[in-house]
Design a protein around this motif. Structure first.
Motif, PDB file in Angstrom:
ATOM      1  N   SER A   9      -1.662 -23.506 -83.054  1.00  0.00           N
ATOM      2  CA  SER A   9      -0.779 -22.669 -83.840  1.00  0.00           C
ATOM      3  C   SER A   9      -0.001 -23.515 -84.843  1.00  0.00           C
ATOM      4  O   SER A   9       0.162 -23.137 -85.996  1.00  0.00           O
ATOM      5  N   SER A  10       0.458 -24.688 -84.398  1.00  0.00           N
ATOM      6  CA  SER A  10       1.210 -25.588 -85.266  1.00  0.00           C
ATOM      7  C   SER A  10       0.319 -26.119 -86.390  1.00  0.00           C
ATOM      8  O   SER A  10       0.732 -26.150 -87.542  1.00  0.00           O
ATOM      9  N   SER A  11      -0.911 -26.534 -86.069  1.00  0.00           N
ATOM     10  CA  SER A  11      -1.784 -27.061 -87.117  1.00  0.00           C
ATOM     11  C   SER A  11      -2.216 -25.944 -88.064  1.00  0.00           C
ATOM     12  O   SER A  11      -2.377 -26.165 -89.250  1.00  0.00           O
ATOM     13  N   LEU A  12      -2.395 -24.738 -87.553  1.00  0.00           N
ATOM     14  CA  LEU A  12      -2.727 -23.611 -88.412  1.00  0.00           C
ATOM     15  C   LEU A  12      -1.573 -23.287 -89.354  1.00  0.00           C
ATOM     16  O   LEU A  12      -1.773 -23.017 -90.538  1.00  0.00           O
ATOM     17  N   THR A  13      -0.352 -23.355 -88.852  1.00  0.00           N
ATOM     18  CA  THR A  13       0.834 -23.131 -89.675  1.00  0.00           C
ATOM     19  C   THR A  13       0.913 -24.188 -90.775  1.00  0.00           C
ATOM     20  O   THR A  13       1.220 -23.877 -91.928  1.00  0.00           O
ATOM     21  N   ASP A  14       0.604 -25.439 -90.427  1.00  0.00           N
ATOM     22  CA  ASP A  14       0.604 -26.511 -91.425  1.00  0.00           C
ATOM     23  C   ASP A  14      -0.455 -26.267 -92.494  1.00  0.00           C
ATOM     24  O   ASP A  14      -0.208 -26.482 -93.691  1.00  0.00           O
ATOM     25  N   LEU A  15      -1.631 -25.832 -92.071  1.00  0.00           N
ATOM     26  CA  LEU A  15      -2.698 -25.552 -93.035  1.00  0.00           C
ATOM     27  C   LEU A  15      -2.311 -24.406 -93.972  1.00  0.00           C
ATOM     28  O   LEU A  15      -2.539 -24.476 -95.184  1.00  0.00           O
ATOM     29  N   ILE A  16      -1.739 -23.367 -93.423  1.00  0.00           N
ATOM     30  CA  ILE A  16      -1.314 -22.230 -94.244  1.00  0.00           C
ATOM     31  C   ILE A  16      -0.239 -22.665 -95.230  1.00  0.00           C
ATOM     32  O   ILE A  16      -0.264 -22.304 -96.404  1.00  0.00           O
ATOM     33  N   SER A  17       0.691 -23.469 -94.764  1.00  0.00           N
ATOM     34  CA  SER A  17       1.760 -23.971 -95.630  1.00  0.00           C
ATOM     35  C   SER A  17       1.184 -24.833 -96.753  1.00  0.00           C
ATOM     36  O   SER A  17       1.588 -24.706 -97.919  1.00  0.00           O
ATOM     37  N   ALA A  18       0.238 -25.711 -96.418  1.00  0.00           N
ATOM     38  CA  ALA A  18      -0.382 -26.573 -97.439  1.00  0.00           C
ATOM     39  C   ALA A  18      -1.148 -25.716 -98.450  1.00  0.00           C
ATOM     40  O   ALA A  18      -1.104 -25.969 -99.658  1.00  0.00           O
ATOM     41  N   PHE A  19      -1.855 -24.703 -97.973  1.00  0.00           N
ATOM     42  CA  PHE A  19      -2.595 -23.810 -98.873  1.00  0.00           C
ATOM     43  C   PHE A  19      -1.645 -23.064 -99.799  1.00  0.00           C
ATOM     44  O   PHE A  19      -1.895 -22.950-101.005  1.00  0.00           O
ATOM     45  N   ASP A  20      -0.556 -22.548 -99.252  1.00  0.00           N
ATOM     46  CA  ASP A  20       0.422 -21.827-100.073  1.00  0.00           C
ATOM     47  C   ASP A  20       1.015 -22.730-101.146  1.00  0.00           C
ATOM     48  O   ASP A  20       1.216 -22.311-102.292  1.00  0.00           O
ATOM     49  N   THR A  21       1.306 -23.978-100.789  1.00  0.00           N
ATOM     50  CA  THR A  21       1.851 -24.944-101.751  1.00  0.00           C
ATOM     51  C   THR A  21       0.856 -25.193-102.875  1.00  0.00           C
ATOM     52  O   THR A  21       1.215 -25.196-104.059  1.00  0.00           O
ATOM     53  N   LYS A  22      -0.413 -25.385-102.513  1.00  0.00           N
ATOM     54  CA  LYS A  22      -1.449 -25.629-103.517  1.00  0.00           C
ATOM     55  C   LYS A  22      -1.651 -24.401-104.398  1.00  0.00           C
ATOM     56  O   LYS A  22      -1.824 -24.521-105.610  1.00  0.00           O
ATOM     57  N   ALA A  23      -1.626 -23.226-103.792  1.00  0.00           N
ATOM     58  CA  ALA A  23      -1.792 -21.982-104.558  1.00  0.00           C
ATOM     59  C   ALA A  23      -0.637 -21.787-105.539  1.00  0.00           C
ATOM     60  O   ALA A  23      -0.847 -21.371-106.682  1.00  0.00           O
ATOM     61  N   GLN A  24       0.568 -22.098-105.111  1.00  0.00           N
ATOM     62  CA  GLN A  24       1.737 -21.958-105.993  1.00  0.00           C
ATOM     63  C   GLN A  24       1.654 -22.957-107.146  1.00  0.00           C
ATOM     64  O   GLN A  24       1.953 -22.609-108.294  1.00  0.00           O
ATOM     65  N   ALA A  25       1.223 -24.181-106.866  1.00  0.00           N
ATOM     66  CA  ALA A  25       1.068 -25.188-107.926  1.00  0.00           C
ATOM     67  C   ALA A  25       0.023 -24.730-108.941  1.00  0.00           C
ATOM     68  O   ALA A  25       0.197 -24.894-110.148  1.00  0.00           O
ATOM     69  N   HIS A  26      -1.068 -24.139-108.456  1.00  0.00           N
ATOM     70  CA  HIS A  26      -2.113 -23.635-109.355  1.00  0.00           C
ATOM     71  C   HIS A  26      -1.575 -22.479-110.206  1.00  0.00           C
ATOM     72  O   HIS A  26      -1.838 -22.417-111.415  1.00  0.00           O
ATOM     73  N   THR A  27      -0.834 -21.584-109.608  1.00  0.00           N
ATOM     74  CA  THR A  27      -0.246 -20.460-110.345  1.00  0.00           C
ATOM     75  C   THR A  27       0.703 -20.969-111.427  1.00  0.00           C
ATOM     76  O   THR A  27       0.676 -20.483-112.564  1.00  0.00           O
ATOM     77  N   ASP A  28       1.513 -21.964-111.097  1.00  0.00           N
ATOM     78  CA  ASP A  28       2.436 -22.543-112.083  1.00  0.00           C
ATOM     79  C   ASP A  28       1.665 -23.203-113.224  1.00  0.00           C
ATOM     80  O   ASP A  28       2.057 -23.091-114.390  1.00  0.00           O
ATOM     81  N   LEU A  29       0.576 -23.887-112.900  1.00  0.00           N
ATOM     82  CA  LEU A  29      -0.236 -24.544-113.921  1.00  0.00           C
ATOM     83  C   LEU A  29      -0.885 -23.511-114.838  1.00  0.00           C
ATOM     84  O   LEU A  29      -0.962 -23.710-116.049  1.00  0.00           O
ATOM     85  N   GLN A  30      -1.342 -22.402-114.283  1.00  0.00           N
ATOM     86  CA  GLN A  30      -1.961 -21.352-115.084  1.00  0.00           C
ATOM     87  C   GLN A  30      -0.975 -20.727-116.063  1.00  0.00           C
ATOM     88  O   GLN A  30      -1.360 -20.294-117.144  1.00  0.00           O
TER      89      GLN A  30
END
Length: 192
Positions: free
Chosen positions: A20-41
């Motif tokens: 659960s902890s590693s899944l939460t970390d993965l989701i958090s990392a994905f959200d961070t990357k998605a937000q960075a991509h949205t900002d770049l767009q």
């Protein structure tokens, strides 16, 4: 005493919590990357999400240059290295097919010339290798590796214009190899 108040969790519940902890970390990392991509767009003029109200700010050093670590930067560095290689090849052809100039007839600024060849002869030889002779010739003149009269040389019209090699071929090889190496090393590491 029928019950033990101190219970040790089973291995199964520990693994579930770790997953659960590693899944939460993965989701958090994905959200961070998605937000960075949205900002770049939002700041990329060619994307569908471009924000016209956003005013980019660049320093003088950043203006007109690709984002550090981007594929654009690495492609540009590789293109620069290829141009340096083509400059070296052109100078080697002038060195191989050119003749030693008569130093007594040259003006003082051309006394250091090592070889000379007519543009017509060079055009005939070099077009078998590449169709970019005039552009590479302009680049070699910019870096003081060659010299010729006029802004641009044209086939037929400028066939008799002499093209001078201004440095020894060993110096030119060293210069072009170092410049190509610097271009390849100038690429920033990929951002995370």
């Amino acid at each position: 005493m029928s019950g033990n108040f101190l219970t040790i969790p089973s291995d199964d519940s520990i693994q579930r919590r770790a997953r659960s902890s590693s899944l939460t970390d993965l989701i958090s990392a994905f959200d961070t990357k998605a937000q960075a991509h949205t900002d770049l767009q939002k700041i990329t003029a060619f994307s569908g999400s471009f924000d016209k109200n956003h005013k980019p700010t660049f320093s003088k050093d950043e203006y007109g240059k690709p984002i550090p670590g981007s594929k654009t930067e690495s492609r540009g560095a590789e293109a620069q290295a290829r141009v340096c290689t083509e400059m070296k090849e052109l100078c080697e052809i002038i060195n191989q097919y050119g003749k030693s100039p008569c130093k007594g007839l040259l003006p003082p600024e051309l006394q250091c010339a090592t070889k000379v060849i007519s543009f017509g002869e060079l055009f005939t030889i070099y077009t078998v290798i590449s169709d970019k002779l005039v552009g590479i010739l302009l680049r070699t003149r910019k870096y003081h590796l060659t010299y010729f009269e006029g802004e641009v040389l044209f086939q037929k019209r400028d066939d008799d214009v002499p093209v001078f090699l201004m440095q020894s071929i060993a110096d030119i090889r060293s210069y072009c190899d170092n410049k190509a190496l610097q271009a390849r090393r100038s690429v920033s590491p990929m951002p995370n």
